[in-house]
Design an enzyme around this catalytic site. Structure first.
Site, PDB file in Angstrom:
ATOM      1  N   LYS A 105     -22.608 -25.051  37.678  1.00 12.22           N
ATOM      2  CA  LYS A 105     -21.882 -23.859  37.718  1.00 12.22           C
ATOM      3  C   LYS A 105     -22.714 -22.504  37.802  1.00 12.22           C
ATOM      4  O   LYS A 105     -23.695 -22.480  37.082  1.00 12.22           O
ATOM      5  CB  LYS A 105     -20.779 -23.760  36.791  1.00 12.22           C
TER       6      LYS A 105
ATOM      7  N   SER B   5     -11.816 -22.143  35.674  1.00  9.66           N
ATOM      8  CA  SER B   5     -12.806 -21.569  36.468  1.00  9.66           C
ATOM      9  C   SER B   5     -13.938 -22.354  37.192  1.00  9.66           C
ATOM     10  O   SER B   5     -14.323 -21.902  38.185  1.00  9.66           O
ATOM     11  CB  SER B   5     -13.500 -19.993  35.595  1.00  9.66           C
TER      12      SER B   5
ATOM     13  N   SER C 277     -11.714 -24.465  31.323  1.00 11.62           N
ATOM     14  CA  SER C 277     -12.274 -24.482  32.748  1.00 11.62           C
ATOM     15  C   SER C 277     -13.054 -25.574  33.074  1.00 11.62           C
ATOM     16  O   SER C 277     -13.505 -25.591  34.297  1.00 11.62           O
ATOM     17  CB  SER C 277     -13.253 -23.062  32.693  1.00 11.62           C
TER      18      SER C 277
HETATM   19  N1  GLN Z   1      -8.494 -19.769  32.417  1.00 12.24           N
HETATM   20  C1  GLN Z   1      -8.930 -19.445  31.027  1.00 12.24           C
HETATM   21  C2  GLN Z   1      -9.437 -17.927  31.229  1.00 12.24           C
HETATM   22  O1  GLN Z   1      -9.002 -17.304  32.097  1.00 12.24           O
HETATM   23  C3  GLN Z   1      -9.913 -20.105  30.661  1.00 12.24           C
HETATM   24  C4  GLN Z   1     -11.338 -19.989  31.463  1.00 12.24           C
HETATM   25  C5  GLN Z   1     -12.403 -20.562  30.975  1.00 12.24           C
HETATM   26  O2  GLN Z   1     -12.265 -21.812  30.332  1.00 12.24           O
HETATM   27  N2  GLN Z   1     -13.571 -20.166  31.486  1.00 12.24           N
HETATM   28  O3  GLN Z   1      -9.865 -17.516  30.161  1.00 12.24           O
END
Ligand code: GLN
Length: 471
Positions: free
Chosen positions: A64, A139, A163
């Site tokens: 990532k 994400s 994410s």
């Molecule tokens: N969707 C959550 C956020 O936007 C988690 C994102 C993540 O785990 N990086 O904060």
């Protein structure tokens, strides 16, 4: 001639065996994945960039784009880091390199890992391999979709509030968010430091366990890390005799869980019982009610502080101005997209004088209560189960204009993240022709239990990870 191997089906473990037996060279294996990328990434847009001649003769991997890679551009999905080439490797990148895994490329992410759909990437969204009109989750949608589409055998993601787990659910693969402190965050672009964890995405639980064993452990460069209390055990066997599985009512009955998701999860729980597990109900009374509000104070507060470093001086592009402050303002205005700006505003507000105790301080107290209620549940159970995501993959654009609807995608993954606990998502069936994820939540350092149960269930469920349109 087509690919030498069927990358849609090959697991990392099988790839490793082919290499060890000399039936395939490292170069041939990499070539097979680059062919898959050439064939499918035009449609799915999982990769922000590939590495032309990767080093290493092992099983290839994708990372990532929040994970710093020496000499390979790392943007965290943001324009504010465009052109930034780290002069060093993050610890996790160094560990996979030391294990001989060649880097295929860097995968798409919501900007600074903020999002649940990968639509917040400054470089355009990734798409779900099961249905390209739908999101792969986020994400880490790039890493997850790339694994499902056979463009890499495995990948690393990062998980702050879901994410890794949520994209795995939406793309129909296996994702592990490890116990906080077991994997180094050194060189990982920081979002919310008390929550961020790097973890594996793979086709099987065994592959995820193998990759976890490569990246986990104490790192002197990250003082929050510890040595694992016990080595990673690659799971085998199908018996769940003696395993106590808790079903938290609130996380299984929450508003917004689609009937098809509920049904697939219930069937998986019945299978666990069939394999010998003792299943019982339990309660996490605050998790659903307070998890989200607590997360959306703590994560933006930490993000607003972490993102202060992007000032046009230290990293990435600069937009000039007539004074230092104007340069910083213009750089940040142009460099950040809407979601990071939204989080910076929320976070600075929550941390501001006069509000700090009412918002940030209060959220920290609630976090302690969430830790306690999970701890209570683990006095009676070895692991907890619930859906990973309340819904299957949604359509691109469907939640983009409504931040709250987007935030609710993580209502079931966030509570255990706040408690610092490990969570494994495995596919447990289809609903509306799209994958459903089963979330297994463990106590601190409970990864081996998650692997054992996940592996046994994976066999019993028999989910085919190859999207129907490619079978
Ligand atoms: N969707 C959550 C956020 O936007 C988690 C994102 C993540 O785990 N990086 O904060």
């Amino acid at each position: 001639m087509g690919a030498v191997v069927d990358t849609l089906r090959l697991t990392a473990e099988e790839a490793k065996a082919l290499l060890e037996r000399g039936e395939l060279s490292g170069a041939e294996l990499r070539e097979a994945y680059f062919e898959a990328i050439a064939e499918r990434d035009g449609e799915l847009h999982c990769f922000l960039r590939t590495v032309a001649e990767p080093d290493g003769e092992g099983v290839p991997i994708a990372l990532k784009d929040v994970i710093s890679t020496k000499g390979v551009e790392t943007t965290a999905g943001s324009k504010i880091l465009a052109g930034y080439v780290p002069p060093f490797d993050s610890t996790v990148a160094a560990r996979v390199k030391a294990a001989g895994l060649p880097l295929l490329g860097k995968t798409n992410t919501d900007e600074f890992a903020m999002g649940s759909s990968t639509e917040n990437s400054a470089w355009g969204p990734s798409r779900n391999p099961w249905d390209p009109n739908r999101v792969p989750g986020g994400s880490g949608g790039g890493s997850s979709a790339a694994v499902t589409a056979g463009m890499t055998p495995w990948a690393l993601g990062s998980d702050t509030g879901g994410s890794i787990k949520q994209p795995s659910a939406l793309c129909g693969n296996v994702g592990l968010r490890p116990t906080y402190g077991t994997v180094s965050r050194y060189g990982v672009v920081a979002f919310a430091s008390s929550l961020d964890q790097v973890g594996p995405v793979a086709k099987t639980v065994r592959d995820a366990a193998l990759l976890y064993s490569i990246i986990a452990g104490r790192d002197p460069c990250d003082s929050t890390t510890v040595e694992l209390p016990e080595p990673v055990r690659l799971p085998e066997g199908d018996s769940l005799a003696g395993v106590r599985v808790g079903v938290p009512t609130e996380l299984n009955e929450a508003e917004g869980i689609e009937p098809g998701v509920k049904e697939a999860v219930e069937q998986a729980i019945a299978l666990a019982q069939g394999l010998g597990a003792e299943v019982g109900e339990c309660s996490l009374p605050r998790a659903v009610r307070y998890g989200m509000p607590c997360y959306y104070l703590i994560a933006p507060a930490e993000a607003s502080s972490n993102l202060a470093r992007y000032d046009g001086v230290r990293y990435g592009p600069r937009v000039d101005g007539s004074s230092y402050q104007e340069m910083v303002d213009r750089t940040r205005d142009e460099g950040f997209g809407d979601e990071p700006k939204r989080r910076i505003m929320l976070g600075t507000y929550a941390l501001s004088a006069g509000y700090y105790d009412a918002f940030y301080g209060q959220a920290q107290k609630v976090r302690t209560l969430l830790i306690q209620e999970h701890r209570d549940a683990f006095e009676r159970f070895d692991l907890l189960v619930c859906p990973t995501s309340p819904t299957v993959a949604f359509r691109i654009g469907e939640r983009a204009a409504d931040p709250l609807a987007m935030y609710l995608s993580d209502v079931l993954t966030i509570p255990s993240c706040l408690a610092g606990l490990p969570g494994l998502s495995i596919p447990c069936g289809l609903s509306q022709g799209l994958p459903v994820g089963l979330q297994l939540i463990g106590p601190q350092f409970g990864e081996n239990t998650l692997f054992r149960v996940g592996h046994a269930l994976e066999h019993a469920i028999g989910f085919d990870t190859v999207p129907e349109r490619w079978r």
